[in-house]
Every structure is written in C-alpha cells, then in structure tokens.
Scaffold this active site. Structure first.
Site, PDB file in Angstrom:
ATOM      1  N   THR A  89      43.662  14.934 -23.489  1.00 10.00           N
ATOM      2  CA  THR A  89      42.786  13.833 -23.848  1.00 10.00           C
ATOM      3  C   THR A  89      41.788  14.278 -24.913  1.00 10.00           C
ATOM      4  O   THR A  89      41.174  15.333 -24.785  1.00 10.00           O
ATOM      5  CB  THR A  89      42.042  13.317 -22.610  1.00 10.00           C
ATOM      6  OG1 THR A  89      43.000  12.819 -21.668  1.00 10.00           O
ATOM      7  CG2 THR A  89      41.068  12.227 -22.935  1.00 10.00           C
ATOM      8  N   PHE A 118      37.911  17.353 -19.775  1.00  8.71           N
ATOM      9  CA  PHE A 118      38.146  16.902 -21.157  1.00  8.71           C
ATOM     10  C   PHE A 118      37.594  17.904 -22.177  1.00  8.71           C
ATOM     11  O   PHE A 118      36.982  17.514 -23.183  1.00  8.71           O
ATOM     12  CB  PHE A 118      37.516  15.526 -21.408  1.00  8.71           C
ATOM     13  CG  PHE A 118      38.193  14.370 -20.739  1.00  8.71           C
ATOM     14  CD1 PHE A 118      39.400  14.502 -20.091  1.00  8.71           C
ATOM     15  CD2 PHE A 118      37.585  13.109 -20.755  1.00  8.71           C
ATOM     16  CE1 PHE A 118      40.011  13.410 -19.469  1.00  8.71           C
ATOM     17  CE2 PHE A 118      38.183  12.012 -20.142  1.00  8.71           C
ATOM     18  CZ  PHE A 118      39.389  12.163 -19.496  1.00  8.71           C
ATOM     19  N   ASN A 150      46.337  10.504 -26.235  1.00  8.45           N
ATOM     20  CA  ASN A 150      45.583  10.143 -25.037  1.00  8.45           C
ATOM     21  C   ASN A 150      44.089  10.238 -25.325  1.00  8.45           C
ATOM     22  O   ASN A 150      43.610  11.270 -25.794  1.00  8.45           O
ATOM     23  CB  ASN A 150      45.999  11.095 -23.906  1.00  8.45           C
ATOM     24  CG  ASN A 150      45.392  10.752 -22.568  1.00  8.45           C
ATOM     25  OD1 ASN A 150      44.180  10.750 -22.404  1.00  8.45           O
ATOM     26  ND2 ASN A 150      46.243  10.502 -21.586  1.00  8.45           N
ATOM     27  N   SER A 186      40.791  10.462 -14.899  1.00 13.20           N
ATOM     28  CA  SER A 186      40.500  11.858 -14.601  1.00 13.20           C
ATOM     29  C   SER A 186      39.365  11.932 -13.587  1.00 13.20           C
ATOM     30  O   SER A 186      38.348  11.252 -13.742  1.00 13.20           O
ATOM     31  CB  SER A 186      40.094  12.611 -15.873  1.00 13.20           C
ATOM     32  OG  SER A 186      39.579  13.884 -15.541  1.00 13.20           O
ATOM     33  N   ASN A 188      37.484  14.450 -13.270  1.00 12.11           N
ATOM     34  CA  ASN A 188      36.618  15.547 -13.702  1.00 12.11           C
ATOM     35  C   ASN A 188      35.551  15.155 -14.710  1.00 12.11           C
ATOM     36  O   ASN A 188      34.837  16.012 -15.219  1.00 12.11           O
ATOM     37  CB  ASN A 188      37.484  16.678 -14.274  1.00 12.11           C
ATOM     38  CG  ASN A 188      38.474  17.189 -13.251  1.00 12.11           C
ATOM     39  OD1 ASN A 188      38.133  17.376 -12.093  1.00 12.11           O
ATOM     40  ND2 ASN A 188      39.717  17.380 -13.672  1.00 12.11           N
ATOM     41  N   ASN A 257      47.593  10.015 -12.512  1.00 19.24           N
ATOM     42  CA  ASN A 257      46.828  11.224 -12.800  1.00 19.24           C
ATOM     43  C   ASN A 257      46.809  12.127 -11.566  1.00 19.24           C
ATOM     44  O   ASN A 257      47.557  11.918 -10.617  1.00 19.24           O
ATOM     45  CB  ASN A 257      45.403  10.829 -13.227  1.00 19.24           C
ATOM     46  CG  ASN A 257      44.811  11.769 -14.257  1.00 19.24           C
ATOM     47  OD1 ASN A 257      44.899  12.983 -14.138  1.00 19.24           O
ATOM     48  ND2 ASN A 257      44.182  11.206 -15.279  1.00 19.24           N
TER      49      ASN A 257
END
Length: 351
Positions: A89, A118, A150, A186, A188, A257
């Site tokens: 990403t 990321f 992405n 995500s 995170n 994901n």
C-alpha cells in the site's frame, strides 16, 4: 523454470529476523530483475485467461499487496508466473510505519503476524518505480501482466480527513494502474477499519467514484476500482459493504486482509503480538467472507480471494467459495515461487 530450490533459501532466510529477511529478499529481487539472475526464481506463466472488470487476467493467481510496498520489484515478481501483481500500500507522503520489531513468524501454524503500518516511500517514489518497470512498458501481448496499485492513508492523517489521502493517491496512480485497490482494512493503522462502517464507507466510496469519473473523462480511460476488506466481519456487516460497493459502482472486492483474531494460534510463540495474522489460520475465515459476498453480490461481481493460500488445494477452495481469481503472499514466503504455478494449474484444471 526456477534454478534455485526454495527450501535452501528458506532455511537461510528463516534463520534471520522476519523483516530483515524480507528486506534482503526484496533487495535481491530488485537487483536481480532484468538480469540473468532472474532465472533463480523464474517460472512459466500458466495460461488460464479470464475476463473481469473489463480486464483480461492471463491466469487466476496474483500477488497480494504488502510484499512490494514501494513497487521496486514488479519485473522480478512477474517472472514468477503471476497473472497479476498488486503492489503497495502507498500513502501520499512517505512514512516509517510502526516501531520495530513488527513482523513475526509462526512456523508451526504456517503464519505471520505483522504490524508494519503502511511503511513506504510515498506516492512520488512509488509512481517513479512503477514507471521504470519493463513489464509495464513492453507488455506481454495477449498474456500481459496486470498491475494493481493499492492505496491507503497516512497514519498522521485524521480519520475524518482520510478521503483526502485516498483521492490524492487515486489521482497519482490512476494513469499507471490496470486496477486500483482501496485498502480500508489493515489493522495496523489506527481507526482505518472504521472506514468499513456504513456511513464512513458510503462517504468514502462516493467521493472516490466521483473522482474516478473525473479522471476517466480527463484521461479517456476508466480504471477499475476494487475495495479490500477484513475477515473480521459478521454477515450483517458484509451485507452492508456489498450493498455500498454496488451503490457506488465499484468494480470488485478483495477479500480478505489479515485478521486480528488469534483463536487458531493460541499458545504459540508470538501469538500475542499485536498486528494482523496471515497465513494458513486465515483460510476458513476468508473463505466464509467470500461465500457471504458472493451470495450478496450475485454471480457476476468480481471477487479477488486472498488469505491463507499455502497449497494448490487452498487456492481451489477460494474459487469454490466464490472468488474469481486469487492472491497469495504468506504462502509465497513458506512455499516459494513454485506455489504460483501449482495454484494456477489446479484452478485451470477445475474447468
């Protein structure tokens, strides 16, 4: 055909810290691509074309986003026999991601946990790397590799301003993508998964759809947009997402994901680490979401199935659950590039 038995490379790499091994591998691929060294991981591309979202996929096995965050290794990855490769990403501005250590192997479960966040070099560097790829400039005739880009939001961007980051990235990658994936799943990036909720998703996809039409009019090319969702959703949430995707004319969905659940890895070393769990333990949860999406979206809406593919049989299970094509990432780490061809042949043989 690959000249290097992956078991030898894996034994060496698994003796290292997980992220250090990842970076070493990506550096090797970046340096070796477009040179004779590429034969070390080269595989024939299985021919099994399928038309989806106006695109012709050479075969049904792709690389999931996250492995090549900065689009440095597109040509090297293409040589592994993928029909399509998704990189990123990417976020508008470069960011370091979360503090290290942030990637952990769970070999007993054939799984990984990551909380990378990321980490990437930013949009300008990402686009420059895409433009340098020879696969993109030369093409491969009727078997041309498809490239997915992405996009996400910066960690420092407030969630209420997330749309701005997605639109910035969409505009930047649009001329270079076969398709764009909007990553809202995500675990995170703080609060990112809140964008999967009804009102937030409606607003985000509405803005993306509007901007896509503006870009299509200006550039004479309508690039398909996919949305990547989490496996940690109940059936009602999946139904809402399906309705919202269709309402805003999205072209497909990537399911799924990583998961924040740990049921399948309790008691294993690193199981308590914060982050997204990928690999074999995610297979059934991902397949369940795919089945729910297929029921909600109907027979023709494109679904890219990802999560837990470590064998040809796992890839087939995704197709049987309702996916049109599949992606791998953690399976590549545990099984090596040969998994690409095995999965592609098994899916082809379903016909």
């Amino acid at each position: 055909m690959s000249l290097l038995p992956y078991a030898l490379a894996r034994s060496f790499l698994f003796g290292m810290d997980a992220e250090a091994a990842h970076e070493l591998t990506m550096d090797m691929l970046a340096r070796g691509q477009r040179t004779p060294l590429q034969w070390a991981w080269c595989n024939e591309t299985v021919s099994d074309p399928i038309e989806l979202a106006g695109l012709r996929f050479p075969n049904r096995v792709g690389l999931a986003a996250g492995l090549d965050k900065n689009a440095r290794c597109i040509d090297a990855l293409a040589a592994m026999g993928f029909g399509f490769v998704e990189v990123g990403t990417v976020t508008p501005r470069a960011q370091p991601g979360n503090p290290k250590p942030r990637m952990f192997r769970l070999p007993e479960a054939r799984a990984l946990i990551n909380r990378l966040g990321f980490n990437n070099e930013g949009l300008d560097a990402f686009v420059a790397n895409v433009q340098r790829s020879q696969v993109r400039t030369q093409g491969r005739g009727q078997s041309k590799l498809l490239l997915g880009l992405n996009i996400g939001k910066n960690a420092t961007t407030p969630i209420e301003d997330a749309t701005r980051d997605y639109l910035t990235c969409l505009e930047g990658v649009y001329p270079h993508a076969d398709y764009v994936t909007v990553n809202i799943s995500s675990p995170n990036t703080q609060n990112l998964r809140a964008l999967q909720s009804d009102a937030a998703l409606d607003g985000l996809l509405g803005a993306i759809a509007e901007h896509r039409e503006q870009l299509a009019a200006a550039q004479g090319r309508r690039v398909p947009i996919f949305v990547k969702i989490a496996p940690d959703l109940d059936e009602a949430q999946v139904a809402v997402i399906a309705t919202t995707l269709q309402r805003h004319g999205m072209d497909g969905v990537v399911a799924t994901n990583t998961t924040i659940r740990r049921d399948a890895v309790q008691g294993l070393r690193h199981a308590g680490e914060t982050g997204g769990l990928s690999g074999a333990p995610v297979l059934e949860a991902s397949n369940a979401v795919i089945r729910q999406l297929r029921a909600a979206l109907g027979p023709t809406f494109p679904i890219i199935g990802v999560g837990g593919i470590l064998s040809a049989e796992d890839a087939v299970s995704k197709i049987r659950a309702g996916a049109d094509v599949v992606q791998i990432y953690t399976g590549l780490i545990y099984e090596g590039p040969a998994l690409v061809g095995r999965a592609a042949k098994a899916i082809r043989d379903l016909r």
